[in-house]
Design a protein around this motif. Structure first.
Motif, PDB file in Angstrom:
ATOM      1  N   PHE A 115     -22.352  42.263 -69.618  1.00  0.00           N
ATOM      2  CA  PHE A 115     -21.659  43.258 -68.800  1.00  0.00           C
ATOM      3  C   PHE A 115     -22.571  43.753 -67.678  1.00  0.00           C
ATOM      4  N   THR A 116     -23.831  44.036 -68.010  1.00  0.00           N
ATOM      5  CA  THR A 116     -24.781  44.532 -67.010  1.00  0.00           C
ATOM      6  C   THR A 116     -25.026  43.479 -65.937  1.00  0.00           C
ATOM      7  N   ARG A 117     -25.229  42.230 -66.354  1.00  0.00           N
ATOM      8  CA  ARG A 117     -25.429  41.157 -65.377  1.00  0.00           C
ATOM      9  C   ARG A 117     -24.191  40.983 -64.509  1.00  0.00           C
ATOM     10  N   GLY A 118     -23.009  41.068 -65.119  1.00  0.00           N
ATOM     11  CA  GLY A 118     -21.763  40.958 -64.363  1.00  0.00           C
ATOM     12  C   GLY A 118     -21.596  42.092 -63.374  1.00  0.00           C
ATOM     13  N   THR A 119     -22.044  43.278 -63.758  1.00  0.00           N
ATOM     14  CA  THR A 119     -21.994  44.431 -62.849  1.00  0.00           C
ATOM     15  C   THR A 119     -22.886  44.199 -61.640  1.00  0.00           C
ATOM     16  N   MET A 120     -24.070  43.636 -61.877  1.00  0.00           N
ATOM     17  CA  MET A 120     -24.981  43.329 -60.759  1.00  0.00           C
ATOM     18  C   MET A 120     -24.349  42.318 -59.808  1.00  0.00           C
ATOM     19  N   ILE A 121     -23.744  41.280 -60.366  1.00  0.00           N
ATOM     20  CA  ILE A 121     -23.101  40.254 -59.538  1.00  0.00           C
ATOM     21  C   ILE A 121     -21.909  40.850 -58.793  1.00  0.00           C
ATOM     22  N   GLY A 122     -21.153  41.709 -59.459  1.00  0.00           N
ATOM     23  CA  GLY A 122     -20.024  42.368 -58.801  1.00  0.00           C
ATOM     24  C   GLY A 122     -20.461  43.210 -57.621  1.00  0.00           C
ATOM     25  N   ASN A 141     -30.267  51.514 -61.912  1.00  0.00           N
ATOM     26  CA  ASN A 141     -31.561  51.931 -62.450  1.00  0.00           C
ATOM     27  C   ASN A 141     -32.311  50.767 -63.112  1.00  0.00           C
ATOM     28  N   PHE A 142     -32.384  49.640 -62.396  1.00  0.00           N
ATOM     29  CA  PHE A 142     -33.171  48.481 -62.813  1.00  0.00           C
ATOM     30  C   PHE A 142     -34.132  48.137 -61.691  1.00  0.00           C
ATOM     31  N   PRO A 143     -35.266  47.517 -62.019  1.00  0.00           N
ATOM     32  CA  PRO A 143     -36.197  47.099 -60.964  1.00  0.00           C
ATOM     33  C   PRO A 143     -35.545  46.090 -60.016  1.00  0.00           C
ATOM     34  N   ARG A 144     -35.985  46.111 -58.759  1.00  0.00           N
ATOM     35  CA  ARG A 144     -35.447  45.168 -57.773  1.00  0.00           C
ATOM     36  C   ARG A 144     -35.694  43.726 -58.182  1.00  0.00           C
ATOM     37  N   SER A 145     -36.834  43.471 -58.821  1.00  0.00           N
ATOM     38  CA  SER A 145     -37.137  42.102 -59.245  1.00  0.00           C
ATOM     39  C   SER A 145     -36.136  41.607 -60.289  1.00  0.00           C
ATOM     40  N   THR A 146     -35.681  42.490 -61.164  1.00  0.00           N
ATOM     41  CA  THR A 146     -34.678  42.115 -62.171  1.00  0.00           C
ATOM     42  C   THR A 146     -33.363  41.783 -61.496  1.00  0.00           C
ATOM     43  N   VAL A 147     -32.932  42.640 -60.591  1.00  0.00           N
ATOM     44  CA  VAL A 147     -31.669  42.423 -59.875  1.00  0.00           C
ATOM     45  C   VAL A 147     -31.736  41.128 -59.070  1.00  0.00           C
ATOM     46  N   SER A 148     -32.827  40.938 -58.376  1.00  0.00           N
ATOM     47  CA  SER A 148     -33.004  39.735 -57.574  1.00  0.00           C
ATOM     48  C   SER A 148     -32.981  38.482 -58.446  1.00  0.00           C
ATOM     49  N   GLY A 149     -33.648  38.536 -59.588  1.00  0.00           N
ATOM     50  CA  GLY A 149     -33.672  37.392 -60.498  1.00  0.00           C
ATOM     51  C   GLY A 149     -32.300  37.038 -61.025  1.00  0.00           C
ATOM     52  N   ILE A 150     -31.508  38.037 -61.385  1.00  0.00           N
ATOM     53  CA  ILE A 150     -30.149  37.801 -61.892  1.00  0.00           C
ATOM     54  C   ILE A 150     -29.290  37.163 -60.802  1.00  0.00           C
ATOM     55  N   LYS A 185     -26.681  32.334 -58.404  1.00  0.00           N
ATOM     56  CA  LYS A 185     -26.449  31.433 -57.278  1.00  0.00           C
ATOM     57  C   LYS A 185     -26.820  29.993 -57.622  1.00  0.00           C
ATOM     58  N   GLN A 186     -27.898  29.808 -58.372  1.00  0.00           N
ATOM     59  CA  GLN A 186     -28.363  28.461 -58.718  1.00  0.00           C
ATOM     60  C   GLN A 186     -27.512  27.815 -59.796  1.00  0.00           C
ATOM     61  N   LEU A 187     -27.202  28.573 -60.857  1.00  0.00           N
ATOM     62  CA  LEU A 187     -26.515  28.005 -62.006  1.00  0.00           C
ATOM     63  C   LEU A 187     -25.007  28.230 -61.989  1.00  0.00           C
ATOM     64  N   GLY A 188     -24.540  29.213 -61.237  1.00  0.00           N
ATOM     65  CA  GLY A 188     -23.116  29.497 -61.174  1.00  0.00           C
ATOM     66  C   GLY A 188     -22.586  30.233 -62.384  1.00  0.00           C
ATOM     67  N   THR A 189     -23.458  30.770 -63.222  1.00  0.00           N
ATOM     68  CA  THR A 189     -23.037  31.499 -64.405  1.00  0.00           C
ATOM     69  C   THR A 189     -24.025  32.623 -64.677  1.00  0.00           C
ATOM     70  N   ILE A 190     -23.558  33.634 -65.403  1.00  0.00           N
ATOM     71  CA  ILE A 190     -24.453  34.726 -65.772  1.00  0.00           C
ATOM     72  C   ILE A 190     -24.855  34.630 -67.236  1.00  0.00           C
TER      73      ILE A 190
END
Length: 73
Positions: free
Chosen positions: A10-17, A33-42, A47-52
């Motif tokens: 859900f959290t990863r999907g929220t970031m993508i949304g 309230n997550f580090p920018r590096s975490t958001v960027s990595g997700i 983008k690379q794999l097409g899935t969360i």
């Protein structure tokens, strides 16, 4: 330092949304309230794999080993 717990789907999907709604990585980081590096990595993995969905750790290691050996990636 050990690994922290994985983020929920859900959290990863929220970031993508948020990313799809044209929010910047900085804005998403601040809102959730997550580090920018975490958001960027997700977002990068999405983008690379097409899935969360997370991949099993063994497949991650095999993929990295393959890239190191063949160097064609």
């Amino acid at each position: 330092m050990g690994r922290s717990q994985e983020l929920s789907e859900f959290t990863r999907g929220t970031m993508i949304g948020c990313h799809l709604c044209n929010k910047s990585i900085h804005e998403i980081s601040w809102l959730l309230n997550f580090p920018r590096s975490t958001v960027s990595g997700i977002i990068t993995k999405w983008k690379q794999l097409g899935t969360i969905a997370t991949q099993p750790r063994s497949e991650r290691g095999q993929r990295m080993l393959k890239c190191t050996v063949c160097r064609s990636c």
